[in-house]
Design an enzyme around this catalytic site. Structure first.
Site, mmCIF file in Angstrom:
data_model
loop_
_atom_site.group_PDB
_atom_site.id
_atom_site.type_symbol
_atom_site.label_atom_id
_atom_site.label_comp_id
_atom_site.label_asym_id
_atom_site.label_seq_id
_atom_site.Cartn_x
_atom_site.Cartn_y
_atom_site.Cartn_z
ATOM 1 N N ASP A 66 0.829 -1.203 0.000
ATOM 2 C CA ASP A 66 0.000 0.000 0.000
ATOM 3 C C ASP A 66 0.869 1.261 0.000
ATOM 4 O O ASP A 66 0.578 2.238 -0.695
ATOM 5 C CB ASP A 66 -0.926 0.007 1.222
ATOM 6 C CG ASP A 66 -1.777 -1.249 1.303
ATOM 7 O OD1 ASP A 66 -2.446 -1.574 0.313
ATOM 8 O OD2 ASP A 66 -1.762 -1.904 2.359
ATOM 9 N N HIS B 130 -4.666 -3.926 5.906
ATOM 10 C CA HIS B 130 -4.373 -4.086 4.483
ATOM 11 C C HIS B 130 -5.669 -4.539 3.798
ATOM 12 O O HIS B 130 -5.920 -5.717 3.582
ATOM 13 C CB HIS B 130 -3.268 -5.111 4.264
ATOM 14 C CG HIS B 130 -3.010 -5.399 2.805
ATOM 15 N ND1 HIS B 130 -2.606 -4.425 1.929
ATOM 16 C CD2 HIS B 130 -3.129 -6.540 2.082
ATOM 17 C CE1 HIS B 130 -2.476 -4.953 0.726
ATOM 18 N NE2 HIS B 130 -2.795 -6.245 0.790
#
Length: 329
Positions: free
Chosen positions: A159, A187
């Site tokens: 990310d 996540h």
């Protein structure tokens, strides 16, 4: 040459495993002077494919690759390991509820946690990549009580890398100029890439990119939905970029963060920033390669606080679900 570092990789014949192994063996993980032993773990039906991967590793003749063990035995696979990279997990399929996914993967990570506790080296560190990685990591950690909580990590570097790339492209700047980019939370599509505290070439992102509507809208959704966009485009989930992020994560935890910068990884929350203790939550962290700590005093404005609380709520729901399923106490 240094003594070899032993690295276990689960799901070693899968797409991410295939993408990561050659980089570990080449020295991209620990450097050009560090030999490695590879312990490659797969389920029984995948052992023939894993045999092909071993052949390819042999054919590369990597000078740093000291030994390879390919096995379906968790005890053999985790024996004496210094790093365990847990990639293998069951992906969510059409019609599958999240609770179903947590239950199936929970049983996998119970076994892996117990095997790590029984067999790993005293200094073992564990990175969970297989999704849902935060909660899978929580399950494994809870089933390896003798392994200190500060040795467990769940990957949010993918990310971070995605967010840095988007910011750099928008600003017309090299990605290397983007620093201090924190990923908060899970996540998942709720994770929060904190652009308010990030910098481009030393300047606040909000100065370097005047389009604040994009930052609060298109930027966030692009990063949060990037995995789904890749699946739609290529018909398969992220593999090379996930493997790259795993390499980045372990290399940073092993070598340290640059001065004045931090990285993002999910760790066992200690109450910092008001996050419930014992959640596996992504924070900005800094490390000298031996010890790590959550970076304190990062400003969190009202916009950011709302996003952080939303991703915390999702993780609390996941924690409650796996408790209800008896996967953690």
């Amino acid at each position: 040459m240094n003594p070899p570092i032993t690295v276990a990789v689960t799901g070693a014949a899968g797409q991410i495993g295939y993408s990561i192994l050659f980089r570990i063996a080449s020295g991209a993980l620990f450097g050009p002077d560090q030999p490695v032993n590879l312990r490659l773990i797969e389920i029984e039906p995948a052992l023939p494919a894993l045999g092909g991967v071993v052949m390819e590793l042999d054919d590369c003749a990597f000078p740093l690759l000291n030994s390879i063990t390919a096995t379906s035995s968790l005890d053999e696979g985790f024996k004496g390991v210094n790093w365990a990279i847990l990639v293998g997990s069951v992906p969510r399929k059409a019609g599958m509820e999240r609770a179903d996914l947590l239950n199936i993967n929970g049983k996998i990570f119970i076994g892996q946690g117990q095997a790590i506790q029984r067999n790993a080296a005293a200094d073992v560190r564990v990175l969970v990549v297989g999704n849902p990685c935060n909660t899978n990591c929580l399950i494994a950690m809870n089933n390896a009580k003798d392994v200190p909580a500060d040795r467990w990590f769940a990957m949010t570097r993918l990310d971070e890398n995605r967010a840095k790339s988007q910011l750099a492209q928008k600003a017309g700047a090299p990605v290397s100029s983007v620093t201090n980019l924190a990923i908060w939370g899970n996540h998942s599509s709720t994770m929060y890439p904190d652009f308010f505290n990030a910098k481009i070439g030393g300047r606040p992102v909000t100065d370097a990119i005047p389009d604040h509507d994009w930052l609060k809208g298109g930027f966030l959704t692009t990063v949060q939905q990037r995995g789904a966009a890749i699946i739609k485009a290529r018909g398969l989930s992220s593999a090379a970029s996930a493997a790259n992020a795993a390499i980045d994560t372990v290399r940073t935890l092993h070598s340290g963060t640059p001065a004045g910068d931090f990285t993002s990884v999910a760790v066992c929350a200690d109450g910092s920033y008001g996050i419930d203790k014992d959640l596996m939550f992504s924070f900005p962290i800094k490390t000298d390669g031996k010890k790590w700590e959550v970076v304190q005093g990062v400003p969190v404005n009202e916009f950011s606080q709302e996003k952080i609380k939303a991703t915390e709520a999702e993780l609390k729901d996941e924690q409650a679900a796996v408790k209800a399923l008896g996967l953690i106490s």
